[in-house]
Design an enzyme around this catalytic site. Structure first.
Site, PDB file in Angstrom:
ATOM      1  N   GLU A 273      75.489  56.561   0.858  1.00 34.05           N
ATOM      2  CA  GLU A 273      75.956  55.598   0.409  1.00 34.05           C
ATOM      3  C   GLU A 273      77.752  55.460   0.464  1.00 34.05           C
ATOM      4  O   GLU A 273      78.078  54.352   0.868  1.00 34.05           O
ATOM      5  CB  GLU A 273      75.662  54.896  -0.899  1.00 34.05           C
ATOM      6  CG  GLU A 273      76.002  53.518  -1.078  1.00 34.05           C
ATOM      7  CD  GLU A 273      75.291  52.932  -2.429  1.00 34.05           C
ATOM      8  OE1 GLU A 273      75.303  51.870  -2.926  1.00 34.05           O
ATOM      9  OE2 GLU A 273      74.409  53.537  -3.131  1.00 34.05           O
ATOM     10  N   HIS A 294      58.065  76.620   4.618  1.00 30.61           N
ATOM     11  CA  HIS A 294      57.011  76.664   5.362  1.00 30.61           C
ATOM     12  C   HIS A 294      56.662  75.435   6.250  1.00 30.61           C
ATOM     13  O   HIS A 294      55.602  75.124   6.608  1.00 30.61           O
ATOM     14  CB  HIS A 294      55.598  76.847   4.325  1.00 30.61           C
ATOM     15  CG  HIS A 294      55.765  78.099   3.673  1.00 30.61           C
ATOM     16  ND1 HIS A 294      55.075  79.288   4.151  1.00 30.61           N
ATOM     17  CD2 HIS A 294      56.453  78.573   2.785  1.00 30.61           C
ATOM     18  CE1 HIS A 294      55.435  80.396   3.188  1.00 30.61           C
ATOM     19  NE2 HIS A 294      56.401  79.949   2.481  1.00 30.61           N
ATOM     20  N   LYS A 405      70.937  43.074  -0.623  1.00 29.94           N
ATOM     21  CA  LYS A 405      70.643  42.600  -1.916  1.00 29.94           C
ATOM     22  C   LYS A 405      70.792  41.004  -1.827  1.00 29.94           C
ATOM     23  O   LYS A 405      69.916  40.434  -2.455  1.00 29.94           O
ATOM     24  CB  LYS A 405      71.912  43.232  -3.057  1.00 29.94           C
ATOM     25  CG  LYS A 405      71.406  44.399  -3.400  1.00 29.94           C
ATOM     26  CD  LYS A 405      72.578  44.976  -4.401  1.00 29.94           C
ATOM     27  CE  LYS A 405      72.447  46.558  -4.888  1.00 29.94           C
ATOM     28  NZ  LYS A 405      73.515  46.687  -6.113  1.00 29.94           N
TER      29      LYS A 405
END
Length: 432
Positions: A273, A294, A405
């Site tokens: 951000e 792994h 938003k």
């Protein structure tokens, strides 16, 4: 906090940074440090985050949470920076954080419903966190929690602590019901606010050593200076910037401690951000040592040369002795413990990457305790700000986040705007 940048040198890795290039970058660091110091002196937006050790009153936080200090479980209702720092701290410092600290940072109805069904509200403290007091996800979840407490016959006003800005609907609600309230620090973006009431309230309720956290932050603050060779945080930020400029567009952050796994999530928000601007910024990838040796390590060692790996580990860790093995093929494990094995896994992974010429950096703390965690959180905030200064981006804004938003709010309110038009104009190619 210690930062080893040896495996980021061009003599080891490609992409890498030569020693002479580091000297040149150090001149840029000195100039950036002067700008940061100026911003701190004026308490400018964003730069004020590095002033938190002098501003946060741990005692005031403890006094505010006294009415709910008997809680066995804390429910944090927040999102992004209003939740990640708090979860990072409690997971690192409590043995049962998964049970004692629940975070509602999404509005997935299945998840919220499942979390609430498992809670005994008589034993719960709720910490709702929103600087504006209008964050849609946070306020929606808080309303759901409040209703669930009412239905359980628990007075939510007796079990709720509010962390918010000086004004807004949440501040008004807190004043109306005389709720314990702590302030979101002014001038500090949420992702930089872990070392404030935003991140420290759940830790204080659960009995963590908040004072030691801030002492560690103080210690990290004392390292800030005009050279990356004297400041671990600046060293990490500068080397990350330099490696990105040379092609390392991905930063794989890999703690070697399970209780630091949420730290990688906190780091991912901080890095993405803050630095994802103007077509640049490293993409943070989260991994866990030794588990992801792994899986993801295959890509980082043998895939595209676009990744730096950041290891995070404590220098001291508890030991759990490995029992005598029954099989001769496992005889090498005799006399070892799990901590020793985990450290060996880290060293082997570093060597594996270096042998393949892949850049990696090791970040170390003394041990996994409150002091070291405070030092680490502060140091990485300083690292991010330094990286932003060197890249020439506005580290403290998040316009892309705000666009999303505002668009969601417009959709919920049924408003027709340019943003909602973009939703309606979505290109579809559906395969059934």
């Amino acid at each position: 906090m210690y930062v080893d940048i040896g495996n980021a040198l061009a003599s080891v890795a490609d992409p890498g940074v030569t020693r002479s290039e580091l000297e040149g970058i150090d001149d840029q660091v000195a100039a950036a440090h002067s700008r940061i110091a100026e911003g701190r002196a004026d308490n400018e937006f964003g730069y004020a985050a590095l002033n938190l050790p002098a501003l946060v009153d741990a005692g005031a936080i403890r006094r505010a949470v006294e009415p709910v200090a008997d809680a066995g479980t804390v429910v944090t209702v927040g999102i992004g920076g209003s939740a990640l720092g708090a979860r990072t701290i409690t997971t690192a410092l409590t043995d049962d954080a998964g049970d004692s600290h629940v975070v509602l940072d999404n509005v997935d109805p299945d998840e919220v419903e499942g979390v609430l069904a498992d809670l005994s509200f008589e034993d719960v403290a709720v910490n709702v966190v929103s600087k504006s007091g209008t964050t849609a996800e946070t306020l929606a979840n808080f309303l759901v929690v409040r209703e669930a407490m009412d239905e359980a016959g628990v007075d939510w006003t007796e079990r709720t602590v509010v962390t918010t800005g000086q004004s807004g609907p949440l501040a008004d609600l807190a004043a109306e019901h005389d709720l314990p309230t702590l302030a979101v620090p002014t001038g500090v973006p949420g992702r930089f606010s872990a070392l404030s009431a935003v991140g420290l309230v759940p830790a204080a309720i659960l009995g963590c050593d908040v004072e030691a956290i801030m002492e560690g932050a103080w210690e990290a603050e004392a390292t800030l200076g005009p050279s990356l060779f004297d400041c671990p945080g600046y060293a990490y930020g500068a080397v990350s910037y330099a490696l990105e400029a040379r092609g390392a567009s991905v930063n794989a952050f890999m703690p070697y401690a399970e209780r630091l796994e949420p730290f990688a999530e906190w780091f991912a928000q901080l890095w993405a951000e803050s630095l994802g601007k103007d077509g640049g910024g490293q993409t943070p990838a989260r991994a866990l040592g030794a588990t992801d040796q792994h899986s993801q390590l295959q890509l980082y060692r043998a895939g595209r040369r676009n990744t730096m790996v950041s290891f995070l580990t404590p220098r001291e860790r508890p030991g759990v002795e490995v029992p005598e093995p029954d099989a001769e093929a496992l005889a090498y494990l005799a006399g070892t413990d799990l901590g020793e094995l985990l450290d060996a896994e880290l060293q082997a992974t570093e060597a594996s990457l270096a042998e393949a010429g892949r850049p990696n950096v090791r970040i170390e703390i003394d041990r996994l305790d409150a002091h070291s965690l405070g030092e680490l959180l502060y140091g990485m905030c300083a690292a991010c700000i330094m990286a932003g200064e060197l890249a020439g981006v506005d580290t403290f804004t998040q316009p892309a986040v705000e666009w999303g938003k505002e668009t969601a709010r417009d959709l919920l309110q049924g408003e027709e705007t340019e943003r909602t038009a973009a939703v309606e104009d979505k290109t579809e190619l559906v395969v059934e």
